[in-house]
Enzyme design. Structure first.
Site, PDB file in Angstrom:
ATOM      1  N   ASP A   1      31.671  38.623  32.434  1.00 31.57           N
ATOM      2  CA  ASP A   1      31.388  39.952  32.986  1.00 31.57           C
ATOM      3  C   ASP A   1      32.351  41.044  32.496  1.00 31.57           C
ATOM      4  OD1 ASP A   1      33.614  38.956  34.254  1.00 31.57           O
ATOM      5  OD2 ASP A   1      32.818  39.064  36.283  1.00 31.57           O
ATOM      6  N   HIS A   2      33.496  40.652  31.969  1.00 34.26           N
ATOM      7  CA  HIS A   2      34.499  41.652  31.573  1.00 34.26           C
ATOM      8  C   HIS A   2      34.313  42.130  30.132  1.00 34.26           C
ATOM      9  CE1 HIS A   2      36.520  40.426  35.233  1.00 34.26           C
ATOM     10  NE2 HIS A   2      37.519  41.270  35.024  1.00 34.26           N
ATOM     11  N   ASP A  30      40.913  35.685  39.079  1.00 37.18           N
ATOM     12  CA  ASP A  30      40.733  37.125  39.127  1.00 37.18           C
ATOM     13  C   ASP A  30      41.232  37.578  40.481  1.00 37.18           C
ATOM     14  OD1 ASP A  30      38.974  39.439  37.620  1.00 37.18           O
ATOM     15  OD2 ASP A  30      39.163  39.726  39.780  1.00 37.18           O
ATOM     16  N   ARG A  38      40.656  50.181  41.574  1.00 38.13           N
ATOM     17  CA  ARG A  38      41.968  50.447  40.966  1.00 38.13           C
ATOM     18  C   ARG A  38      41.906  51.744  40.179  1.00 38.13           C
ATOM     19  NH1 ARG A  38      43.123  44.209  39.463  1.00 38.13           N
ATOM     20  NH2 ARG A  38      43.985  43.771  41.529  1.00 38.13           N
ATOM     21  N   SER A  56      46.198  42.982  38.791  1.00 40.69           N
ATOM     22  CA  SER A  56      45.406  41.910  38.191  1.00 40.69           C
ATOM     23  C   SER A  56      46.123  40.560  38.190  1.00 40.69           C
ATOM     24  CB  SER A  56      45.089  42.314  36.757  1.00 40.69           C
ATOM     25  OG  SER A  56      44.912  41.187  35.944  1.00 40.69           O
ATOM     26  N   ARG A  92      45.912  38.620  35.640  1.00 38.37           N
ATOM     27  CA  ARG A  92      45.976  38.206  34.226  1.00 38.37           C
ATOM     28  C   ARG A  92      47.303  37.537  33.887  1.00 38.37           C
ATOM     29  NH1 ARG A  92      45.559  44.541  32.712  1.00 38.37           N
ATOM     30  NH2 ARG A  92      43.758  44.152  34.025  1.00 38.37           N
TER      31      ARG A  92
HETATM   32  C1  MIC Z   1      41.152  43.643  36.988  1.00 37.89           C
HETATM   33  O1  MIC Z   1      40.415  44.158  37.830  1.00 37.89           O
HETATM   34  O2  MIC Z   1      42.273  44.096  36.696  1.00 37.89           O
HETATM   35  C2  MIC Z   1      40.682  42.386  36.288  1.00 37.89           C
HETATM   36  C3  MIC Z   1      40.426  42.734  34.893  1.00 37.89           C
HETATM   37  O3  MIC Z   1      39.489  41.927  36.872  1.00 37.89           O
HETATM   38  C4  MIC Z   1      41.786  41.342  36.447  1.00 37.89           C
HETATM   39  C5  MIC Z   1      41.604  40.135  35.657  1.00 37.89           C
HETATM   40  C6  MIC Z   1      41.973  40.285  34.220  1.00 37.89           C
HETATM   41  O4  MIC Z   1      42.911  40.995  33.890  1.00 37.89           O
HETATM   42  O5  MIC Z   1      41.293  39.644  33.431  1.00 37.89           O
HETATM   43  C7  MIC Z   1      42.064  40.919  37.886  1.00 37.89           C
HETATM   44  O6  MIC Z   1      41.765  41.643  38.804  1.00 37.89           O
HETATM   45  O7  MIC Z   1      42.663  39.874  38.110  1.00 37.89           O
HETATM   46 FE1  SF4 Z   2      35.728  43.502  37.137  1.00 34.78          FE
HETATM   47 FE2  SF4 Z   2      38.250  43.511  38.007  1.00 34.78          FE
HETATM   48 FE3  SF4 Z   2      36.790  45.742  37.975  1.00 34.78          FE
HETATM   49 FE4  SF4 Z   2      36.203  43.838  39.687  1.00 34.78          FE
HETATM   50  S1  SF4 Z   2      38.094  45.024  39.616  1.00 34.78           S
HETATM   51  S2  SF4 Z   2      34.756  44.994  38.457  1.00 34.78           S
HETATM   52  S3  SF4 Z   2      36.634  41.998  38.513  1.00 34.78           S
HETATM   53  S4  SF4 Z   2      37.470  44.579  36.227  1.00 34.78           S
END
Ligand code: MIC
Ligand code: SF4
Length: 641
Positions: free
Chosen positions: A64-65, A119, A379, A533, A535
């Site tokens: 999905d990313h 995630d 975010r 995140s 990550r």
């Molecule tokens: C995000 O919202 O920052 C992400 C991208 O979903 C991350 C995961 C990632 O960095 O792959 C998260 O929330 O953990």
């Molecule tokens: Fe995707 Fe992270 Fe954004 Fe949710 S917050 S939509 S998991 S990138």
């Protein structure tokens, strides 16, 4: 004595420890989820563990990313993920099926179960009464292999909901109010448990909006009871068999408690650049808006998009702005196309994007220079949208739609009577986009592209750590600061040498070069370092650049665990004022590292440049000590499995 929901689920899954606040515990994990941006690493790690098949009740791999396929990299990752899923017994949710948290809520989440996801917004499924926790990919890999998840037993905070939301006020406003009160570090070490008469007024997707953004509090997770609304939601999903009632006992005890009167809430928004900079919409009304985005795992349910469409119906988005909509799942996309909501949004001039994270993670739709962007996301960290000087505000779909019509920040109550919506009582349920793993995958070939590089391996901890302070940063540094995402960097998630060139890019782009020239060094941070995140690249890439230790005033939970998992000691100042006495460029030496970490107690650090000593804390559970000393969780698990 009565028990709260958290205690009930934890006790039913407890493998080790005493569930008393602050004590190390380990719990059994029923389900796991991964998404592609963290998933490739998680599965490379799972492969390295040498286990033949996942041992969970259900593990799902979502894509999905990384949906923009500007080169071969993302497509190769998808192919790798699909093949590795078939090999090890993991269900594979194909690109186009939707955002992991939304799809998991619809199709797989279940009250009373545990879910570990790579995630940070995994707590979304807490809206169903699940204990759903975000973690680094390596923790998820270990859980897939049947290993327990280790954590310190969180405190449980009761969030007592009174009354009922007024027209135009949304679930998003509830969590924005909690963020306003508690801030982005207010939930660290805590689980937010919702209760009270107001719970019954909220549907599961609304509850999921609230538990989703509990991640922004730094909370371990958030959880709602499972009640009649939960049963109805699961019945709509044709999964009533997964339902069970779950509630706190009337005499349950909590560590803390706050009360929110839903009927007193107003439309709110979070201002740039932090989800806790919350004000009432009317306090900033009138500011010109350049972009509006509805979607993300926070607000992309059928309800959210139906509301958005109803507000836009028969009108047009303001000529000075661009509006995007990302449906949360194929199921939502199908439903809005059948109810006509999609037609209404297209007619209004919105730009419909595929079901994915999209603009939320900077995969396209970067705003124009200096733009004001109002988003229903979770975010708004500086630069995350892809435009460094953009000003991103977070608000409900109602507020987003109102701003889209007027072209300025608008309290939706100024639009008059809120349109009434009816949601379909039946929707199309079709799991064809989830590829079931074969019952025996041992002959499946795992397909790797040239961008999928082997995992860097960490060495065991050395007795002395010495090095220069490569960077000193302030409070609330996010993992987006440490390891940016977006269209340019995300395709490199499977290639640590390449992605490490972007570490701290938006803070100090000379960091990778300096780290390599100095043969590594130390990072110094303030409070809540590593929030946001999950990550693990924010630990793995600095590790690759030779970062030997991170010293801060305090850490966010997932990043703290990720540092340990990759063998980088996360240290805190015994006396926080020592933070002010050290500067970037100072050379530090930390003595007797292995002995002290093994036996407990403070570490002694010497500032060789300025000639003074100070103490550092390394609060670890016995198992984390061993993990750190042996150079991380992968080394540890391989040795002890
Ligand atoms: C995000 O919202 O920052 C992400 C991208 O979903 C991350 C995961 C990632 O960095 O792959 C998260 O929330 O953990
Ligand atoms: Fe995707 Fe992270 Fe954004 Fe949710 S917050 S939509 S998991 S990138």
């Amino acid at each position: 004595m009565g028990k709260n929901i958290t205690q009930k689920i934890i006790e039913a899954h407890l493998v080790e420890g005493k569930p008393e606040a602050g004590q190390p515990i380990a719990i059994r994990i029923d389900q796991t989820l991964t998404q592609d941006a963290t998933g490739t690493m998680a599965y490379l790690q799972f492969e390295a563990l040498g286990i033949d098949r996942v041992k969970t009740e259900r593990s799902v791999s979502y894509v999905d990313h990384n949906m923009l396929q500007a080169g071969f990299e993302n497509a190769d990752d998808h192919r790798y993920l699909q093949s590795v899923a078939a090999r090890f017994g993991i269900d594979f949710s194909r690109p186009g099926n939707g955002i992991c948290h939304q799809v998991h809520l619809e199709r797989f989440g279940a009250p009373g179960k545990t879910l570990l996801g790579s995630d940070s917004h995994t707590p979304t499924n807490g809206g169903l009464g699940m204990l759903a926790i975000g973690a680094g990919g390596l923790d998820v890999a270990v859980a897939m292999g049947g290993g327990a998840f280790h954590l310190a037993m969180p405190k449980v905070v009761r969030i007592n909901l009174k009354g009922k939301l007024q027209p135009w006020v949304a679930a998003k406003d509830v969590i924005l109010e909690v963020l306003r009160q508690l801030t982005v570090k207010g939930g660290v070490g805590k689980i937010m448990e919702y209760s009270g008469e107001g719970v019954a007024t909220l549907t599961v997707p609304e509850r999921a909006t609230i538990t989703n953004m509990g991640a922004e509090l730094g909370a371990t997770t958030s959880v709602f009871p499972s009640d009649e609304n939960t049963r109805k939601y699961l019945a709509l999903q044709k999964r009533e068999a997964d339902w069970k009632a779950l509630a706190a006992d009337p005499d349950a005890k909590y560590d803390e408690e706050i009360t929110i009167d839903l009927s007193k809430l107003e439309p709110m928004l979070a201002q740039p650049h932090s989800p806790d900079k919350v004000v009432r919409v009317r306090d900033v009304a009138g500011l010109k808006v350049d972009q509006v985005c509805v979607g993300s795992c926070t607000n992309s349910s059928l309800y959210d998009l139906t509301v958005t469409a109803a507000i836009l119906k028969g009108k047009h988005v303001h000529p000075n702005l661009s509006m995007t909509v990302t449906p949360g799942s194929k199921q939502v996309f199908t439903a809005i196309s059948q109810t006509g909501a999609l037609t209404d949004m297209i007619a209004a001039g919105t730009r419909i994007i595929e079901s994915a994270c999209g603009p939320c993670i900077g995969m396209g739709q970067a705003p124009s220079s200096g733009a004001v962007s109002i988003r229903s996301f979770n975010r708004n960290f500086e630069g995350r949208s892809g435009t460094k000087d953009a000003n991103v505000y977070l608000a409900s779909p109602q507020v987003c739609a109102a701003c889209a019509l007027t072209g300025v920040i608008t309290d939706p109550r100024d639009l008059g009577v809120e349109p009434k919506i009816t949601l379909p009582t039946e929707i199309v349920i079709d799991d064809a986009m989830v590829i079931k793993a074969p019952s025996n995958g041992s002959t499946v070939e795992i397909l790797r592209g040239p961008n999928i590089k082997p995992l860097p391996i960490q060495k065991p901890l050395t007795p002395t750590i010495s090095g220069e302070i490569l960077l000193k940063v302030g409070d609330n540094i996010t993992t987006d600061h440490i390891m940016p995402a977006g269209a340019k960097v995300l395709p490199l998630r499977s290639n640590i040498p390449a992605i490490s060139e972007y570490v701290f890019e938006r803070v100090d782009s000379t960091f990778p070069k300096r780290a390599k020239e100095k043969g590594g060094g130390i990072i110094v941070g303030g409070d809540n370092y590593g929030q946001g995140s999950s990550r693990e690249h924010a630990a793995l890439a600095p590790m690759f650049l030779g970062v030997r230790a991170v010293i801060t005033k305090s850490f966010a939970r997932i990043h703290y665990a990720n540092l340990i998992n990759f063998g980088i000691p996360p240290l805190t100042f015994a006396n926080p004022t020592d933070y002010d006495k050290i500067a970037q460029g100072d050379v530090l030496e930390i003595a007797d590292v292995v002995e002290t970490i093994k036996n407990g107690g403070n570490l002694k650090a010497t500032n060789k440049t300025k000639g003074f000593s100070f103490e550092l804390k390394c609060d670890l559970s016995p198992s984390s000590r061993a993990v750190l000393i042996e150079g991380g969780l992968l080394n540890y698990t391989k040795k002890h499995a």
